[in-house]
Scaffold this motif. Structure first.
Motif, PDB file in Angstrom:
ATOM      1  N   PHE A   1       0.824  -1.205   0.000  1.00  0.00           N
ATOM      2  CA  PHE A   1       0.000   0.000   0.000  1.00  0.00           C
ATOM      3  C   PHE A   1       0.859   1.257   0.000  1.00  0.00           C
ATOM      4  N   GLY A   2       0.188   2.379  -0.317  1.00  0.00           N
ATOM      5  CA  GLY A   2       0.854   3.668  -0.360  1.00  0.00           C
ATOM      6  C   GLY A   2      -0.011   4.749   0.257  1.00  0.00           C
ATOM      7  N   PRO A   3       0.161   6.013  -0.163  1.00  0.00           N
ATOM      8  CA  PRO A   3      -0.529   7.135   0.470  1.00  0.00           C
ATOM      9  C   PRO A   3      -2.059   7.065   0.421  1.00  0.00           C
ATOM     10  N   TYR A   4      -2.634   6.605  -0.694  1.00  0.00           N
ATOM     11  CA  TYR A   4      -4.093   6.556  -0.753  1.00  0.00           C
ATOM     12  C   TYR A   4      -4.653   5.544   0.243  1.00  0.00           C
ATOM     13  N   CYS A   5      -3.975   4.413   0.379  1.00  0.00           N
ATOM     14  CA  CYS A   5      -4.428   3.412   1.350  1.00  0.00           C
ATOM     15  C   CYS A   5      -4.362   3.959   2.775  1.00  0.00           C
ATOM     16  N   LEU A   6      -3.306   4.684   3.091  1.00  0.00           N
ATOM     17  CA  LEU A   6      -3.172   5.236   4.434  1.00  0.00           C
ATOM     18  C   LEU A   6      -4.237   6.300   4.711  1.00  0.00           C
ATOM     19  N   GLN A   7      -4.514   7.145   3.712  1.00  0.00           N
ATOM     20  CA  GLN A   7      -5.579   8.140   3.897  1.00  0.00           C
ATOM     21  C   GLN A   7      -6.934   7.449   4.058  1.00  0.00           C
ATOM     22  N   ALA A   8      -7.137   6.364   3.314  1.00  0.00           N
ATOM     23  CA  ALA A   8      -8.385   5.614   3.450  1.00  0.00           C
ATOM     24  C   ALA A   8      -8.475   4.968   4.826  1.00  0.00           C
ATOM     25  N   ALA A   9      -7.345   4.493   5.348  1.00  0.00           N
ATOM     26  CA  ALA A   9      -7.344   3.898   6.686  1.00  0.00           C
ATOM     27  C   ALA A   9      -7.725   4.937   7.742  1.00  0.00           C
ATOM     28  N   ILE A  10      -7.263   6.166   7.579  1.00  0.00           N
ATOM     29  CA  ILE A  10      -7.640   7.249   8.498  1.00  0.00           C
ATOM     30  C   ILE A  10      -9.145   7.502   8.412  1.00  0.00           C
ATOM     31  N   ALA A  11      -9.658   7.561   7.184  1.00  0.00           N
ATOM     32  CA  ALA A  11     -11.097   7.771   7.009  1.00  0.00           C
ATOM     33  C   ALA A  11     -11.900   6.616   7.605  1.00  0.00           C
ATOM     34  N   ALA A  12     -11.351   5.398   7.534  1.00  0.00           N
ATOM     35  CA  ALA A  12     -12.044   4.241   8.099  1.00  0.00           C
ATOM     36  C   ALA A  12     -12.115   4.317   9.618  1.00  0.00           C
ATOM     37  N   VAL A  13     -11.052   4.822  10.265  1.00  0.00           N
ATOM     38  CA  VAL A  13     -11.085   4.989  11.729  1.00  0.00           C
ATOM     39  C   VAL A  13     -12.206   5.949  12.117  1.00  0.00           C
ATOM     40  N   HIS A  14     -12.351   7.039  11.383  1.00  0.00           N
ATOM     41  CA  HIS A  14     -13.466   7.956  11.629  1.00  0.00           C
ATOM     42  C   HIS A  14     -14.809   7.247  11.426  1.00  0.00           C
ATOM     43  N   ALA A  15     -14.907   6.500  10.323  1.00  0.00           N
ATOM     44  CA  ALA A  15     -16.185   5.870   9.971  1.00  0.00           C
ATOM     45  C   ALA A  15     -16.615   4.820  10.987  1.00  0.00           C
ATOM     46  N   GLU A  16     -15.653   4.166  11.603  1.00  0.00           N
ATOM     47  CA  GLU A  16     -15.971   3.072  12.524  1.00  0.00           C
ATOM     48  C   GLU A  16     -16.274   3.558  13.934  1.00  0.00           C
ATOM     49  N   ALA A  17     -16.078   4.851  14.226  1.00  0.00           N
ATOM     50  CA  ALA A  17     -16.380   5.400  15.554  1.00  0.00           C
ATOM     51  C   ALA A  17     -17.874   5.717  15.640  1.00  0.00           C
ATOM     52  N   PRO A  18     -18.613   5.091  16.563  1.00  0.00           N
ATOM     53  CA  PRO A  18     -20.054   5.362  16.655  1.00  0.00           C
ATOM     54  C   PRO A  18     -20.366   6.815  16.980  1.00  0.00           C
ATOM     55  N   HIS A  19     -19.486   7.442  17.760  1.00  0.00           N
ATOM     56  CA  HIS A  19     -19.651   8.850  18.134  1.00  0.00           C
ATOM     57  C   HIS A  19     -18.291   9.538  18.019  1.00  0.00           C
ATOM     58  N   ALA A  20     -18.308  10.842  17.836  1.00  0.00           N
ATOM     59  CA  ALA A  20     -17.061  11.587  17.674  1.00  0.00           C
ATOM     60  C   ALA A  20     -16.134  11.389  18.874  1.00  0.00           C
ATOM     61  N   ALA A  21     -16.701  11.329  20.072  1.00  0.00           N
ATOM     62  CA  ALA A  21     -15.891  11.194  21.283  1.00  0.00           C
ATOM     63  C   ALA A  21     -15.172   9.850  21.354  1.00  0.00           C
ATOM     64  N   GLN A  22     -15.635   8.870  20.584  1.00  0.00           N
ATOM     65  CA  GLN A  22     -15.022   7.541  20.608  1.00  0.00           C
ATOM     66  C   GLN A  22     -13.988   7.349  19.502  1.00  0.00           C
ATOM     67  N   THR A  23     -13.640   8.423  18.793  1.00  0.00           N
ATOM     68  CA  THR A  23     -12.647   8.333  17.717  1.00  0.00           C
ATOM     69  C   THR A  23     -11.276   7.989  18.302  1.00  0.00           C
ATOM     70  N   ASP A  24     -10.584   7.073  17.665  1.00  0.00           N
ATOM     71  CA  ASP A  24      -9.258   6.644  18.128  1.00  0.00           C
ATOM     72  C   ASP A  24      -8.207   7.613  17.580  1.00  0.00           C
ATOM     73  N   TRP A  25      -8.055   8.757  18.255  1.00  0.00           N
ATOM     74  CA  TRP A  25      -7.134   9.784  17.774  1.00  0.00           C
ATOM     75  C   TRP A  25      -5.676   9.354  17.825  1.00  0.00           C
ATOM     76  N   PRO A  26      -5.225   8.610  18.829  1.00  0.00           N
ATOM     77  CA  PRO A  26      -3.835   8.135  18.781  1.00  0.00           C
ATOM     78  C   PRO A  26      -3.535   7.310  17.530  1.00  0.00           C
ATOM     79  N   GLN A  27      -4.487   6.452  17.134  1.00  0.00           N
ATOM     80  CA  GLN A  27      -4.273   5.662  15.924  1.00  0.00           C
ATOM     81  C   GLN A  27      -4.208   6.565  14.689  1.00  0.00           C
ATOM     82  N   ILE A  28      -5.063   7.583  14.652  1.00  0.00           N
ATOM     83  CA  ILE A  28      -5.072   8.493  13.510  1.00  0.00           C
ATOM     84  C   ILE A  28      -3.749   9.270  13.432  1.00  0.00           C
ATOM     85  N   VAL A  29      -3.255   9.746  14.576  1.00  0.00           N
ATOM     86  CA  VAL A  29      -1.961  10.443  14.577  1.00  0.00           C
ATOM     87  C   VAL A  29      -0.864   9.510  14.072  1.00  0.00           C
ATOM     88  N   GLY A  30      -0.883   8.269  14.524  1.00  0.00           N
ATOM     89  CA  GLY A  30       0.111   7.297  14.071  1.00  0.00           C
ATOM     90  C   GLY A  30       0.055   7.066  12.563  1.00  0.00           C
TER      91      GLY A  30
END
Length: 409
Positions: free
Chosen positions: A280-309
């Motif tokens: 994978f490359g940059p598009y896959c990583l950006q999609a993975a970030i978008a997936a972390v957002h999509a999988e959070a039921p509420h904004a407060a449950q977003t896994d921000w450490p994973q997104i920063v990583g």
């Protein structure tokens, strides 16, 4: 059939018709003239005769005949025009051939013989029907510069006899990067329009997703999966991005029940496929970030450490001030607004994104959260002076009004 219906058909079909006319006629300018002549005839005939059974085929056929007529008229001055007209008239074509013409056209527009900035400008003009003014705003350039790029690109295609076709499988991988970049540019203009009364342009994002699906069927590589996943996951939020009155709604305030679950499911599945390939490359990583957002039921449950990583890895592959700005937002969500502000100030101090309204809007938001209202107001005013989009203008004006109220004794 009235003129408004024909205008709607123009918006939905004109780029498909143009792509086929370019293939049939072998000339961008001749095809554009033929397209407009075909729709002019439609405006005259369809209100009286009714809508044809296959409007797209009718428009292609009419445009083709109009081009042949034009060449025959030019034959008095240019003998080659007569031979060209005879060849066009003798050539066979079928409506079944037209479906993938836009894919052929995008590979032509993104040919490596063209400069990258010309590839993007030509694609946005010919495939997406953006004006030179709209493209100029998207690229922070001038309409004259964009027009010159487009003219030079068309001349290069004509003079170098660049083929109007999808590359062979052997050539495809090396040609893919520029195509993916341009498809994503098209999507971004649809997802967040650079100018106008509306936040989005559905027809552009829909077209980019359609092109992404075609590319995936043609070449199921990880980065193609990643780009399609990224577009689907962003598109899933469309209904929640504006209020009923058209006002901008920030990500953490969106009603997630309005997100399109089917697009999220499809996008996340593509992310998993792409990441499991380890190619994978940059598009896959950006999609993975978008997936972390999509999988959070509420904004407060977003896994921000994973997104920063994920942003850290992405910046290693694709150093970019815009990606650094997005990472700053994630850092602020993880560590607080002061940490985010320090990141944004560092980006601006390096001279990057000085003319990018979202950089100043982000700085304004962090200052607002920190109670630094004078700085927040200055940053929001700078952002307001740089944006050309009505919903964003309204949002920034609302933020400024809130700051005025907060400053009053």
């Amino acid at each position: 059939m009235n003129s408004l219906s024909i205008e709607a058909l123009y918006r939905s079909e004109s780029r498909r018709v143009l792509a086929t006319l370019i293939r049939l006629l072998g000339d961008f300018d001749l095809a554009e003239e033929a397209l407009h002549e075909a729709f002019s005839v439609a405006l005259e005939r369809w209100p009286q005769d009714g809508l044809p059974d296959n409007p797209r085929a009718w428009l292609i056929s009419t445009g083709r005949f109009k081009a042949i007529d034009r060449l025959r008229r030019q034959a008095r001055f240019t003998p080659l025009s007569q031979a060209q007209a005879d060849a066009l008239e003798a050539a066979e074509w079928s409506v079944e051939d037209v479906e993938d013409d836009r894919l052929r056209l995008i590979f032509t527009c993104c040919h490596p013989a063209l400069a990258p900035d010309a590839q993007a400008a030509l694609t946005l003009r010919e495939i997406c029907d953006l004006t030179t003014e709209e493209i100029a705003r998207a690229f922070l350039s001038t309409p004259t510069t964009i027009a010159q790029r487009i003219v030079r690109a068309k001349a290069k295609i004509r003079e170098a006899n660049i083929p109007y076709q999808v590359p062979s499988l052997a050539e495809l991988p090396e040609r893919l990067d520029s195509v993916l970049r341009v498809v994503y540019l098209v999507f971004n203009e649809g997802y967040s329009a650079s100018i106008g009364a509306n936040l989005t342009r559905d027809e552009l994002s829909g077209e980019a997703i359609r092109l992404g699906r075609l590319l995936l069927a043609l070449l199921p590589e990880p980065e193609v999966m990643g780009l399609l996943a990224l577009m689907l996951l962003h598109e899933s939020r469309r209904a929640a991005r504006t209020s009923a009155s058209g006002e901008l709604v920030l990500l953490d305030e969106q009603d997630r029940t309005l997100w399109d679950a089917s697009l999220i499911t499809e996008g996340c599945a593509l992310v998993q496929r792409a990441l499991s390939s380890r190619g994978f490359g940059p598009y896959c990583l950006q999609a993975a970030i978008a997936a972390v957002h999509a999988e959070a039921p509420h904004a407060a449950q977003t896994d921000w450490p994973q997104i920063v990583g994920l942003y850290d890895v992405l910046l290693g592959l694709l150093p970019s001030p815009v990606i650094a700005l997005n990472r700053a937002v994630a850092v602020a969500m993880r560590d607080g607004p002061l940490a985010g502000l320090q990141q944004v100030d560092g980006i601006l101090a390096r001279g990057a994104l000085q003319d990018y309204h979202l950089a100043h809007a982000t700085r304004g938001e962090f200052c607002r959260q920190l109670g630094r209202l004078k700085e927040a107001r200055s940053a929001y005013e700078k952002a307001l002076s740089l944006t050309q989009q009505a919903p964003e203008k309204a949002f920034l004006e609302q933020r400024l009004a809130q700051l005025v109220s907060a400053s009053m004794p």
